[in-house]
Design a protein around this motif. Sequence first.
Motif, PDB file in Angstrom:
ATOM      1  N   LEU A  21       0.874  -1.182  -0.097  1.00 62.26           N
ATOM      2  CA  LEU A  21       0.069   0.018  -0.059  1.00 62.26           C
ATOM      3  C   LEU A  21       0.466   1.244  -0.450  1.00 62.26           C
ATOM      4  O   LEU A  21       0.604   2.329  -0.795  1.00 62.26           O
ATOM      5  N   LEU A  22       2.128   1.275   0.896  1.00 59.59           N
ATOM      6  CA  LEU A  22       2.926   2.595   0.981  1.00 59.59           C
ATOM      7  C   LEU A  22       3.352   2.689  -0.689  1.00 59.59           C
ATOM      8  O   LEU A  22       3.585   3.757  -1.305  1.00 59.59           O
ATOM      9  N   TRP A  23       4.335   1.360  -1.116  1.00 56.86           N
ATOM     10  CA  TRP A  23       4.773   1.522  -2.335  1.00 56.86           C
ATOM     11  C   TRP A  23       3.780   2.025  -3.167  1.00 56.86           C
ATOM     12  O   TRP A  23       3.975   3.025  -4.136  1.00 56.86           O
ATOM     13  N   LEU A  24       2.537   1.578  -3.111  1.00 60.39           N
ATOM     14  CA  LEU A  24       1.353   2.598  -4.583  1.00 60.39           C
ATOM     15  C   LEU A  24       0.992   3.895  -4.565  1.00 60.39           C
ATOM     16  O   LEU A  24       0.850   4.699  -5.078  1.00 60.39           O
ATOM     17  N   VAL A  25       1.273   4.398  -2.933  1.00 58.14           N
ATOM     18  CA  VAL A  25       1.302   5.547  -2.801  1.00 58.14           C
ATOM     19  C   VAL A  25       1.810   6.896  -2.937  1.00 58.14           C
ATOM     20  O   VAL A  25       1.881   7.346  -3.266  1.00 58.14           O
ATOM     21  N   PHE A  26       3.438   6.319  -2.266  1.00 60.41           N
ATOM     22  CA  PHE A  26       4.715   7.431  -2.700  1.00 60.41           C
ATOM     23  C   PHE A  26       5.210   7.062  -3.559  1.00 60.41           C
ATOM     24  O   PHE A  26       5.976   8.026  -4.096  1.00 60.41           O
ATOM     25  N   ALA A  27       5.090   5.556  -4.788  1.00 62.68           N
ATOM     26  CA  ALA A  27       6.638   5.587  -5.963  1.00 62.68           C
ATOM     27  C   ALA A  27       5.559   5.984  -6.876  1.00 62.68           C
ATOM     28  O   ALA A  27       4.374   6.174  -7.110  1.00 62.68           O
ATOM     29  N   ILE A  28       6.317   5.984  -7.454  1.00 59.38           N
ATOM     30  CA  ILE A  28       6.064   6.719  -9.034  1.00 59.38           C
ATOM     31  C   ILE A  28       5.445   4.973  -9.996  1.00 59.38           C
ATOM     32  O   ILE A  28       6.318   4.367 -10.066  1.00 59.38           O
ATOM     33  N   TRP A  29       4.742   5.057 -10.390  1.00 58.60           N
ATOM     34  CA  TRP A  29       3.893   4.143 -10.944  1.00 58.60           C
ATOM     35  C   TRP A  29       4.665   3.757 -11.863  1.00 58.60           C
ATOM     36  O   TRP A  29       4.759   5.303 -13.166  1.00 58.60           O
ATOM     37  N   PRO A  30       5.060   2.751 -12.543  1.00 60.25           N
ATOM     38  CA  PRO A  30       5.830   2.633 -14.023  1.00 60.25           C
ATOM     39  C   PRO A  30       3.844   2.827 -14.963  1.00 60.25           C
ATOM     40  O   PRO A  30       3.344   1.945 -14.895  1.00 60.25           O
ATOM     41  N   PRO A  31       4.773   3.107 -16.161  1.00 55.18           N
ATOM     42  CA  PRO A  31       3.397   2.609 -17.409  1.00 55.18           C
ATOM     43  C   PRO A  31       2.510   1.408 -17.357  1.00 55.18           C
ATOM     44  O   PRO A  31       1.284   2.195 -17.816  1.00 55.18           O
ATOM     45  N   GLY A  32       3.137   0.772 -17.073  1.00 58.20           N
ATOM     46  CA  GLY A  32       2.667  -0.944 -17.491  1.00 58.20           C
ATOM     47  C   GLY A  32       1.846  -1.157 -16.480  1.00 58.20           C
ATOM     48  O   GLY A  32       0.748  -1.088 -17.205  1.00 58.20           O
ATOM     49  N   LEU A  33       1.744  -0.433 -15.002  1.00 58.00           N
ATOM     50  CA  LEU A  33       1.298  -0.274 -13.754  1.00 58.00           C
ATOM     51  C   LEU A  33      -0.023   0.076 -13.632  1.00 58.00           C
ATOM     52  O   LEU A  33      -1.130  -0.814 -13.942  1.00 58.00           O
ATOM     53  N   GLU A  34       0.196   1.672 -14.568  1.00 57.36           N
ATOM     54  CA  GLU A  34      -1.198   2.378 -14.708  1.00 57.36           C
ATOM     55  C   GLU A  34      -1.981   2.414 -15.482  1.00 57.36           C
ATOM     56  O   GLU A  34      -3.142   1.941 -15.133  1.00 57.36           O
ATOM     57  N   ALA A  35      -1.112   1.434 -16.336  1.00 59.72           N
ATOM     58  CA  ALA A  35      -2.443   0.843 -17.798  1.00 59.72           C
ATOM     59  C   ALA A  35      -3.083   0.124 -17.423  1.00 59.72           C
ATOM     60  O   ALA A  35      -4.633  -0.370 -17.884  1.00 59.72           O
ATOM     61  N   ALA A  36      -2.140  -1.209 -16.495  1.00 56.87           N
ATOM     62  CA  ALA A  36      -3.552  -2.345 -15.925  1.00 56.87           C
ATOM     63  C   ALA A  36      -4.183  -2.104 -14.734  1.00 56.87           C
ATOM     64  O   ALA A  36      -5.823  -2.596 -14.947  1.00 56.87           O
ATOM     65  N   ILE A  37      -4.455  -0.783 -13.662  1.00 51.31           N
ATOM     66  CA  ILE A  37      -5.026  -0.542 -12.311  1.00 51.31           C
ATOM     67  C   ILE A  37      -5.795   0.076 -12.308  1.00 51.31           C
ATOM     68  O   ILE A  37      -6.532   0.631 -11.463  1.00 51.31           O
ATOM     69  N   PHE A  44      -6.573   6.089  -8.043  1.00 52.56           N
ATOM     70  CA  PHE A  44      -5.845   5.536  -6.394  1.00 52.56           C
ATOM     71  C   PHE A  44      -6.797   6.058  -5.575  1.00 52.56           C
ATOM     72  O   PHE A  44      -6.897   5.931  -4.791  1.00 52.56           O
ATOM     73  N   LEU A  45      -5.675   7.187  -5.700  1.00 56.64           N
ATOM     74  CA  LEU A  45      -4.734   8.089  -4.334  1.00 56.64           C
ATOM     75  C   LEU A  45      -6.221   8.939  -4.017  1.00 56.64           C
ATOM     76  O   LEU A  45      -6.479   9.116  -2.682  1.00 56.64           O
ATOM     77  N   ASN A  46      -6.966   8.994  -4.494  1.00 57.27           N
ATOM     78  CA  ASN A  46      -8.653   9.920  -4.380  1.00 57.27           C
ATOM     79  C   ASN A  46      -9.157   8.896  -3.493  1.00 57.27           C
ATOM     80  O   ASN A  46      -9.484   8.996  -2.759  1.00 57.27           O
ATOM     81  N   ALA A  47      -9.635   7.745  -3.996  1.00 59.53           N
ATOM     82  CA  ALA A  47     -10.158   6.236  -3.648  1.00 59.53           C
ATOM     83  C   ALA A  47      -9.379   5.866  -2.319  1.00 59.53           C
ATOM     84  O   ALA A  47     -10.363   5.849  -1.538  1.00 59.53           O
ATOM     85  N   VAL A  48      -8.194   6.427  -2.252  1.00 53.31           N
ATOM     86  CA  VAL A  48      -7.575   6.157  -0.969  1.00 53.31           C
ATOM     87  C   VAL A  48      -7.862   6.849   0.456  1.00 53.31           C
ATOM     88  O   VAL A  48      -8.581   6.849   1.457  1.00 53.31           O
ATOM     89  N   LEU A  49      -7.927   8.372   0.141  1.00 51.17           N
ATOM     90  CA  LEU A  49      -7.920   9.026   0.950  1.00 51.17           C
ATOM     91  C   LEU A  49      -9.800   9.241   0.855  1.00 51.17           C
ATOM     92  O   LEU A  49      -9.661  10.205   1.883  1.00 51.17           O
ATOM     93  N   ASN A  50     -10.635   9.165   0.212  1.00 52.68           N
ATOM     94  CA  ASN A  50     -12.042   9.424  -0.020  1.00 52.68           C
ATOM     95  C   ASN A  50     -12.618   8.230   1.015  1.00 52.68           C
ATOM     96  O   ASN A  50     -12.855   8.168   1.899  1.00 52.68           O
ATOM     97  N   GLY A  51     -11.960   6.780   1.443  1.00 52.87           N
ATOM     98  CA  GLY A  51     -11.842   5.679   2.058  1.00 52.87           C
ATOM     99  C   GLY A  51     -11.598   5.934   3.443  1.00 52.87           C
ATOM    100  O   GLY A  51     -11.763   5.660   4.626  1.00 52.87           O
ATOM    101  N   ILE A  52     -10.063   6.875   3.668  1.00 52.40           N
ATOM    102  CA  ILE A  52      -9.576   7.034   4.850  1.00 52.40           C
ATOM    103  C   ILE A  52     -10.634   8.134   5.492  1.00 52.40           C
ATOM    104  O   ILE A  52     -10.936   8.231   6.982  1.00 52.40           O
TER     105      ILE A  52
END
Length: 336
Positions: A22-38, A44-52
């Motif tokens: 979770l920390l990697w997903l929040v703070f790391a710069i996502w590679p283009p392939g992963l960004e296209a996948a999910i 994602f960050l908006n969904a996490v902050l909305n959830g919190i």
Amino acid sequence: MARFIERHPAWALIVIIAVAVLLWLVFAIWPPGLEAAIGRKRVFLNAVLNGITLGGLYFLVASGFTLIFGLMRNVNLAHGSLYLFGGYIGYAVSTWTGSWILSFIVAFIAVALVGVILQLAVFRRMEGQDLRQTMVTIGLSIVFADLMLWVFGGDFYQVQTPAWLIGPVQLPLLTAIKSSGEPVYLQYPLVRLVIFLASVVIGIAMWLALNRTRIGMIVRAGVDDRDILAATGVRIQFVFVLVFALGAGLAGIAGVVGGTFQSLSPGEDTRFLLASLVVVIVGGMGSIPGAALGAVIIGLAEQLGSVYIPTYAIVVTFLIMVLVLAVRPQGLLARR
């Protein structure tokens, strides 16, 4: 924490891996392939902050519920009605006076008074009778819902956000890097962050009051053996009335919060009663830290589920509850 790791090394490893991902997903710069996948990282960050922040709202409702249900052993299934009533009161006050802060104060006092009436007229007469309390409060919730529908109608209401809380604030969370090399940071509504911080402060104050003050010691002792405590001269019934009023007042405050960054409408009482039950079951009855943990878990599950698997979002919430009941029936942070 060390004891939990010693007793459950496998679960501890799973939790550590999940937190690291979770920390990697929040703070790391996502590679283009992963960004296209999910999906895009901003989503994602908006969904996490909305959830919190939604978890902060759920905590305000569930903390009052865990005081009344988990700590005092009073089955109050009209708690969702107290939430909606507080929201309507806050909306009316903010509309008439233009004061957002005053709406919280009036909603807390009004709903706390309703809680005092419930404690004196209902729960004091049915102490230890869980089935009767359940049936009576279900009936009361239906009556309250009809009365609020009669007075406020079936419209949607929004509590007006004060001008000093309108607008986004830039957070130090990197979402992307432009081709020019300029970083792009996430912007998020200021009102939701302020409300979440307020819920954290309220949660810490409640925990300190219950665990580090004389009144908290009296409440916990009265729950365990009220007869012996009463024999020492403590007016235990008066203390319980105050605790019930506090729990109800917190539901009223949560109603104003919910009306500020969501909306108020018929049916919200049932929704938040169900959410409170799930949060208390997941976190543990009578535990303020448990209510906080359960609220954040359920809030994240609801928001991430609605973004990535909207068809089964509600299933994820109840799946978490089922898993907790199967693995740790008393809740994640149940009082001992």
